[in-house]
Motif scaffolding. Sequence first.
Motif, PDB file in Angstrom:
ATOM      1  N   PHE A  55       0.813  -1.228   0.000  1.00  0.00           N
ATOM      2  CA  PHE A  55       0.000   0.000   0.000  1.00  0.00           C
ATOM      3  C   PHE A  55       0.846   1.277   0.000  1.00  0.00           C
ATOM      4  O   PHE A  55       0.329   2.358   0.259  1.00  0.00           O
ATOM      5  N   GLU A  56       2.123   1.151  -0.320  1.00  0.00           N
ATOM      6  CA  GLU A  56       3.019   2.312  -0.269  1.00  0.00           C
ATOM      7  C   GLU A  56       2.521   3.465  -1.139  1.00  0.00           C
ATOM      8  O   GLU A  56       2.689   4.644  -0.802  1.00  0.00           O
ATOM      9  N   THR A  57       1.875   3.141  -2.257  1.00  0.00           N
ATOM     10  CA  THR A  57       1.375   4.190  -3.169  1.00  0.00           C
ATOM     11  C   THR A  57       0.293   5.069  -2.532  1.00  0.00           C
ATOM     12  O   THR A  57       0.000   6.157  -3.028  1.00  0.00           O
ATOM     13  N   CYS A  58      -0.269   4.620  -1.404  1.00  0.00           N
ATOM     14  CA  CYS A  58      -1.316   5.395  -0.710  1.00  0.00           C
ATOM     15  C   CYS A  58      -0.741   6.410   0.291  1.00  0.00           C
ATOM     16  O   CYS A  58      -1.499   7.099   0.983  1.00  0.00           O
ATOM     17  N   GLU A  59       0.596   6.516   0.349  1.00  0.00           N
ATOM     18  CA  GLU A  59       1.215   7.446   1.300  1.00  0.00           C
ATOM     19  C   GLU A  59       0.807   8.898   1.037  1.00  0.00           C
ATOM     20  O   GLU A  59       0.775   9.338  -0.106  1.00  0.00           O
ATOM     21  N   ASN A  60       0.528   9.613   2.124  1.00  0.00           N
ATOM     22  CA  ASN A  60       0.403  11.075   2.118  1.00  0.00           C
ATOM     23  C   ASN A  60      -0.518  11.617   1.018  1.00  0.00           C
ATOM     24  O   ASN A  60      -0.167  12.560   0.309  1.00  0.00           O
ATOM     25  N   ARG A  61      -1.689  11.017   0.890  1.00  0.00           N
ATOM     26  CA  ARG A  61      -2.625  11.408  -0.171  1.00  0.00           C
ATOM     27  C   ARG A  61      -3.659  12.429   0.311  1.00  0.00           C
ATOM     28  O   ARG A  61      -3.928  12.528   1.504  1.00  0.00           O
ATOM     29  N   HIS A  62      -4.257  13.109  -0.646  1.00  0.00           N
ATOM     30  CA  HIS A  62      -5.317  14.081  -0.364  1.00  0.00           C
ATOM     31  C   HIS A  62      -6.365  13.439   0.551  1.00  0.00           C
ATOM     32  O   HIS A  62      -6.780  12.317   0.318  1.00  0.00           O
ATOM     33  N   LYS A  63      -6.760  14.157   1.600  1.00  0.00           N
ATOM     34  CA  LYS A  63      -7.732  13.682   2.596  1.00  0.00           C
ATOM     35  C   LYS A  63      -7.170  12.575   3.487  1.00  0.00           C
ATOM     36  O   LYS A  63      -7.865  12.064   4.349  1.00  0.00           O
ATOM     37  N   ALA A  64      -5.930  12.164   3.257  1.00  0.00           N
ATOM     38  CA  ALA A  64      -5.289  11.190   4.162  1.00  0.00           C
ATOM     39  C   ALA A  64      -3.805  11.551   4.237  1.00  0.00           C
ATOM     40  O   ALA A  64      -2.927  10.741   4.021  1.00  0.00           O
ATOM     41  N   LEU A 166      -9.868  -4.660   0.061  1.00  0.00           N
ATOM     42  CA  LEU A 166      -9.812  -5.700  -0.977  1.00  0.00           C
ATOM     43  C   LEU A 166      -9.825  -5.081  -2.378  1.00  0.00           C
ATOM     44  O   LEU A 166      -9.099  -5.514  -3.266  1.00  0.00           O
ATOM     45  N   LEU A 167     -10.654  -4.057  -2.551  1.00  0.00           N
ATOM     46  CA  LEU A 167     -10.745  -3.363  -3.842  1.00  0.00           C
ATOM     47  C   LEU A 167      -9.400  -2.722  -4.205  1.00  0.00           C
ATOM     48  O   LEU A 167      -8.881  -2.902  -5.309  1.00  0.00           O
ATOM     49  N   ILE A 168      -8.828  -1.982  -3.254  1.00  0.00           N
ATOM     50  CA  ILE A 168      -7.545  -1.308  -3.494  1.00  0.00           C
ATOM     51  C   ILE A 168      -6.446  -2.340  -3.740  1.00  0.00           C
ATOM     52  O   ILE A 168      -5.644  -2.217  -4.675  1.00  0.00           O
ATOM     53  N   ARG A 169      -6.409  -3.372  -2.903  1.00  0.00           N
ATOM     54  CA  ARG A 169      -5.391  -4.419  -2.997  1.00  0.00           C
ATOM     55  C   ARG A 169      -5.391  -5.050  -4.395  1.00  0.00           C
ATOM     56  O   ARG A 169      -4.348  -5.243  -5.016  1.00  0.00           O
ATOM     57  N   GLY A 170      -6.586  -5.357  -4.890  1.00  0.00           N
ATOM     58  CA  GLY A 170      -6.719  -5.974  -6.204  1.00  0.00           C
ATOM     59  C   GLY A 170      -6.158  -5.091  -7.308  1.00  0.00           C
ATOM     60  O   GLY A 170      -5.454  -5.554  -8.204  1.00  0.00           O
ATOM     61  N   GLN A 171      -6.450  -3.791  -7.212  1.00  0.00           N
ATOM     62  CA  GLN A 171      -5.995  -2.867  -8.259  1.00  0.00           C
ATOM     63  C   GLN A 171      -4.482  -2.628  -8.192  1.00  0.00           C
ATOM     64  O   GLN A 171      -3.815  -2.533  -9.229  1.00  0.00           O
ATOM     65  N   ARG A 176      -1.246  -1.018 -10.745  1.00  0.00           N
ATOM     66  CA  ARG A 176      -1.628   0.402 -10.762  1.00  0.00           C
ATOM     67  C   ARG A 176      -0.991   1.141  -9.583  1.00  0.00           C
ATOM     68  O   ARG A 176      -0.880   0.576  -8.502  1.00  0.00           O
ATOM     69  N   ASP A 177      -0.640   2.401  -9.791  1.00  0.00           N
ATOM     70  CA  ASP A 177      -0.288   3.229  -8.637  1.00  0.00           C
ATOM     71  C   ASP A 177      -1.523   4.055  -8.252  1.00  0.00           C
ATOM     72  O   ASP A 177      -2.591   3.908  -8.852  1.00  0.00           O
ATOM     73  N   TYR A 178      -1.351   4.915  -7.252  1.00  0.00           N
ATOM     74  CA  TYR A 178      -2.511   5.616  -6.690  1.00  0.00           C
ATOM     75  C   TYR A 178      -3.293   6.387  -7.752  1.00  0.00           C
ATOM     76  O   TYR A 178      -4.523   6.344  -7.785  1.00  0.00           O
ATOM     77  N   ALA A 179      -2.573   7.087  -8.634  1.00  0.00           N
ATOM     78  CA  ALA A 179      -3.229   7.914  -9.666  1.00  0.00           C
ATOM     79  C   ALA A 179      -4.076   7.067 -10.616  1.00  0.00           C
ATOM     80  O   ALA A 179      -5.046   7.561 -11.197  1.00  0.00           O
ATOM     81  N   GLU A 180      -3.735   5.795 -10.735  1.00  0.00           N
ATOM     82  CA  GLU A 180      -4.456   4.913 -11.668  1.00  0.00           C
ATOM     83  C   GLU A 180      -5.572   4.112 -10.991  1.00  0.00           C
ATOM     84  O   GLU A 180      -6.288   3.370 -11.656  1.00  0.00           O
ATOM     85  N   LEU A 181      -5.720   4.262  -9.684  1.00  0.00           N
ATOM     86  CA  LEU A 181      -6.822   3.572  -9.002  1.00  0.00           C
ATOM     87  C   LEU A 181      -8.147   4.179  -9.450  1.00  0.00           C
ATOM     88  O   LEU A 181      -8.220   5.360  -9.797  1.00  0.00           O
ATOM     89  N   THR A 182      -9.203   3.383  -9.422  1.00  0.00           N
ATOM     90  CA  THR A 182     -10.533   3.924  -9.733  1.00  0.00           C
ATOM     91  C   THR A 182     -10.947   4.908  -8.636  1.00  0.00           C
ATOM     92  O   THR A 182     -10.411   4.881  -7.516  1.00  0.00           O
ATOM     93  N   ASN A 183     -11.912   5.748  -8.954  1.00  0.00           N
ATOM     94  CA  ASN A 183     -12.429   6.683  -7.944  1.00  0.00           C
ATOM     95  C   ASN A 183     -12.932   5.940  -6.720  1.00  0.00           C
ATOM     96  O   ASN A 183     -12.736   6.383  -5.593  1.00  0.00           O
ATOM     97  N   ALA A 184     -13.597   4.805  -6.961  1.00  0.00           N
ATOM     98  CA  ALA A 184     -14.130   4.016  -5.835  1.00  0.00           C
ATOM     99  C   ALA A 184     -13.000   3.546  -4.917  1.00  0.00           C
ATOM    100  O   ALA A 184     -13.129   3.563  -3.693  1.00  0.00           O
ATOM    101  N   ALA A 185     -11.880   3.135  -5.520  1.00  0.00           N
ATOM    102  CA  ALA A 185     -10.745   2.661  -4.717  1.00  0.00           C
ATOM    103  C   ALA A 185     -10.099   3.814  -3.949  1.00  0.00           C
ATOM    104  O   ALA A 185      -9.780   3.681  -2.766  1.00  0.00           O
ATOM    105  N   ARG A 186      -9.943   4.956  -4.619  1.00  0.00           N
ATOM    106  CA  ARG A 186      -9.340   6.116  -3.926  1.00  0.00           C
ATOM    107  C   ARG A 186     -10.250   6.612  -2.799  1.00  0.00           C
ATOM    108  O   ARG A 186      -9.784   6.909  -1.703  1.00  0.00           O
TER     109      ARG A 186
END
Length: 212
Positions: A55-64, A166-171, A176-186
């Motif tokens: 989940f490293e790609t989720c570091e320091n993201r908008h709203k988190a 599970l959704l994020i993990r699958g993507q 995919r990196d964070y920018a390529e995740l679906t809106n639902a995953a982000r």
Amino acid sequence: MSNEQRPKASGAKLTALEAKNAIYIDYEGNIKLPPTLLGWYVEGNYMASILEPLFETCENRHKAKGIFIEDHTELALRLIQQTEDEGRLIVSWSEHDYLLMWKVLKPSDAERLKLVYRNAIRTARPWYRQKHGPLPEKASLDFFEDLLDFHVPERFGLGLVGKSLLLIRGQIKEGRDYAELTNAARDGWTAVVRHNKLDLEGMAFVLKEMAK
């Protein structure tokens, strides 16, 4: 280390001062997998670290923001050290979190954790019995939040974390990196963090109310 060797957590109830000063902890993850996130809450401040390298790609993201990857053992030791240095306790709702932390510690550090750890349910159950009689259901945090009017918006409520992770993990596993995740995953990642923060705020609120 077998389960038998796990230091048995204290059954002590929290005093009002201990509840006020505690470091509240809460893990998020998928069942049967190592935890993804550990949040902690002390004196009104929420912090969290990502524990799962995937989940490293989720570091320091908008709203988190401000959430970075950290080694699980190092974080556990840092929190134990903080409680010892500052005269606090580590508190979680049920010993599930205690077990997750214990698993990454060597025996001498597990003993240190045992000394500073308290299970919030050991305070909540007797408080309820004294005020209301037998507990009508299992002592869940949601039950006590409802009872004491701590409002959790439905979109951050039960059942959301597992599905979102599970959704994020699958993507991410698709490359995919964070920018390529679906809106639902982000949105799911933001919701996991928000849920974690609300659980910690709720636990702190409930225990302070009980200690009044």
